[in-house]
Design an enzyme around this catalytic site. Structure first.
Site, mmCIF file in Angstrom:
data_model
loop_
_atom_site.group_PDB
_atom_site.id
_atom_site.type_symbol
_atom_site.label_atom_id
_atom_site.label_comp_id
_atom_site.label_asym_id
_atom_site.label_seq_id
_atom_site.Cartn_x
_atom_site.Cartn_y
_atom_site.Cartn_z
ATOM 1 N N ARG A 1 0.835 -1.207 0.000
ATOM 2 C CA ARG A 1 0.000 0.000 0.000
ATOM 3 C C ARG A 1 0.868 1.256 0.000
ATOM 4 O O ARG A 1 0.564 2.226 -0.710
ATOM 5 C CB ARG A 1 -0.941 -0.023 1.215
ATOM 6 C CG ARG A 1 -1.982 1.081 1.187
ATOM 7 C CD ARG A 1 -3.082 0.888 2.195
ATOM 8 N NE ARG A 1 -2.630 1.043 3.574
ATOM 9 C CZ ARG A 1 -3.402 0.830 4.642
ATOM 10 N NH1 ARG A 1 -4.648 0.434 4.499
ATOM 11 N NH2 ARG A 1 -2.930 0.997 5.860
ATOM 12 N N LYS B 1 -2.627 6.745 0.499
ATOM 13 C CA LYS B 1 -2.517 7.127 1.911
ATOM 14 C C LYS B 1 -1.473 8.237 2.010
ATOM 15 O O LYS B 1 -0.304 8.005 2.312
ATOM 16 C CB LYS B 1 -2.125 5.896 2.735
ATOM 17 C CG LYS B 1 -2.689 5.935 4.119
ATOM 18 C CD LYS B 1 -2.598 4.590 4.781
ATOM 19 C CE LYS B 1 -2.529 4.694 6.276
ATOM 20 N NZ LYS B 1 -3.521 5.533 6.917
ATOM 21 N N GLU C 1 -16.498 5.909 6.595
ATOM 22 C CA GLU C 1 -15.570 5.375 7.609
ATOM 23 C C GLU C 1 -15.424 6.389 8.733
ATOM 24 O O GLU C 1 -16.048 7.446 8.723
ATOM 25 C CB GLU C 1 -14.211 5.072 6.973
ATOM 26 C CG GLU C 1 -13.563 6.266 6.326
ATOM 27 C CD GLU C 1 -12.257 5.929 5.591
ATOM 28 O OE1 GLU C 1 -11.622 4.918 5.933
ATOM 29 O OE2 GLU C 1 -11.892 6.700 4.693
HETATM 30 N N1 PMP Z 1 -9.479 4.639 7.240
HETATM 31 C C1 PMP Z 1 -8.576 5.630 7.343
HETATM 32 C C2 PMP Z 1 -8.918 6.969 6.809
HETATM 33 C C3 PMP Z 1 -7.329 5.386 7.936
HETATM 34 O O1 PMP Z 1 -6.426 6.366 8.044
HETATM 35 C C4 PMP Z 1 -7.046 4.109 8.458
HETATM 36 C C5 PMP Z 1 -5.720 3.838 9.123
HETATM 37 N N2 PMP Z 1 -4.745 3.449 8.200
HETATM 38 C C6 PMP Z 1 -8.021 3.102 8.322
HETATM 39 C C7 PMP Z 1 -9.222 3.411 7.710
HETATM 40 C C8 PMP Z 1 -7.751 1.711 8.784
HETATM 41 O O2 PMP Z 1 -6.859 1.076 7.915
HETATM 42 P P1 PMP Z 1 -5.845 -0.038 8.414
HETATM 43 O O3 PMP Z 1 -6.667 -1.133 9.009
HETATM 44 O O4 PMP Z 1 -5.135 -0.466 7.178
HETATM 45 O O5 PMP Z 1 -4.969 0.593 9.418
#
Ligand code: PMP
Length: 299
Positions: A53, A152, A185
């Protein structure tokens, strides 16, 4: 933890010496990418997925990471080792680096790579037992065709605005809708609702980051015999869900017991949430890339 050491462009430096230039474009413009990763018991959870990622985010913004994935794997392991950490949150940052004041990335001499590892519980420990209250934020998830949530990037202002709304409401987290009003989210975590033993989480195209924890939870749920799917839903569906929980590398798995004043289920983290949490705990503790080699004893 003894004195914390931070990886900064090839060296380990003390926390107070870990500084970047005011001309770094990560600082000036949010021009860069990052990852949040966790290690449990000396195992880095889903490290490869996190690095894929990271490299995909970098490719998407035409940022060249000066290390191979293998070298970056080593940076993560070394950062844990020099800090003698078995279980920790690891932040990897790749910024465009130092340039001049203009936005043009061509002025930057080369990307800067930083790794920070430290113990972290995103929410106070007791909230993992009691569950949390959340509110829906008025700030919307940025549209995928403007800045894809899949990238990200260091541009997290959208998410910060949502966190500020949570702070103003006096709750630990807030829920973000996309521009059409569908649930996307949290500020830095994914959401699941549970209805009639079925787990549903918003799909990536709605504007949710396809979180690595979220994907692991979809697998855990299926292994435990639940139907677990991606689906589009509204706040109404959240309000009337049997259970709601959030997932993320930093947040891990945390129950949500009240949303916009509506009590969810019995007002405590439910049976499915607890079952999923147990499944999650067992994979994170036993899976992953080993940081410390097994002790080899010679007779
Ligand atoms: N949504 C957002 C906007 C985030 O920043 C994160 C943290 N990375 C997540 C969801 C959760 O993703 P992950 O399980 O890959 O940490």
């Amino acid at each position: 933890m003894e004195e914390q050491l931070i990886y900064l462009d090839g060296d380990f430096v003390k926390k107070e010496d870990a500084k970047v230039s005011v001309y770094d474009h990560g600082f000036l413009y949010g021009d860069g990418v990052f990852e949040g990763i966790r290690a449990y018991n000396g195992n880095v959870f889903r490290l490869e997925e996190h690095l894929v990622r990271l490299y995909e985010s970098a490719k998407s913004i035409l940022l060249e990471i000066p290390y191979t994935i293998e070298e970056m794997t080593d940076v993560v392991k070394q950062t844990l080792r020099v800090n003698s950490l078995q279980s920790a949150y690891i932040r990897l940052i790749v910024s465009r680096g130092v340039g001049n004041l203009g936005i043009d990335p061509r002025s930057c001499k080369g990307a800067s790579v930083i790794a920070i590892a430290e113990p972290l519980s995103l929410f106070p420990a007791e909230l993992y037992e009691t569950g949390i209250e959340i509110v829906s934020a008025s700030s919307r998830r940025n549209r995928s065709d403007v800045l894809s949530p899949k990238t990200k990037s260091l541009n997290y202002l959208n998410n910060i605005l949502v966190k500020i709304e949570a702070n103003l409401a006096g709750v630990p987290e807030a829920l973000m809708m996309n521009a059409d009003g569908y649930v996307a989210e949290g500020s830095s975590d994914n959401i699941f609702i549970v209805k009639d033993n079925k787990l549903i989480t918003p799909p990536g195209y709605i504007g949710a980051l396809e979180g690595i924890t979220r994907n692991a939870i979809l697998e855990v749920a299926k292994e435990r015999g639940y139907e677990a799917v991606e689906g589009v839903f509204t706040r109404h569906d959240v309000y009337v869900a049997d259970e709601v929980f959030l997932t993320g590398t930093a947040a891990e798995v945390i129950g949500v017991v009240k949303v916009d004043g509506r009590v969810i289920g019995e007002g405590i983290p439910g049976k499915v949430t607890n079952d999923i949490l147990e499944g999650f705990r067992s994979i994170v503790n036993n899976d992953g890339v080993k940081v410390y080699e097994e002790n080899t004893t010679t007779a």
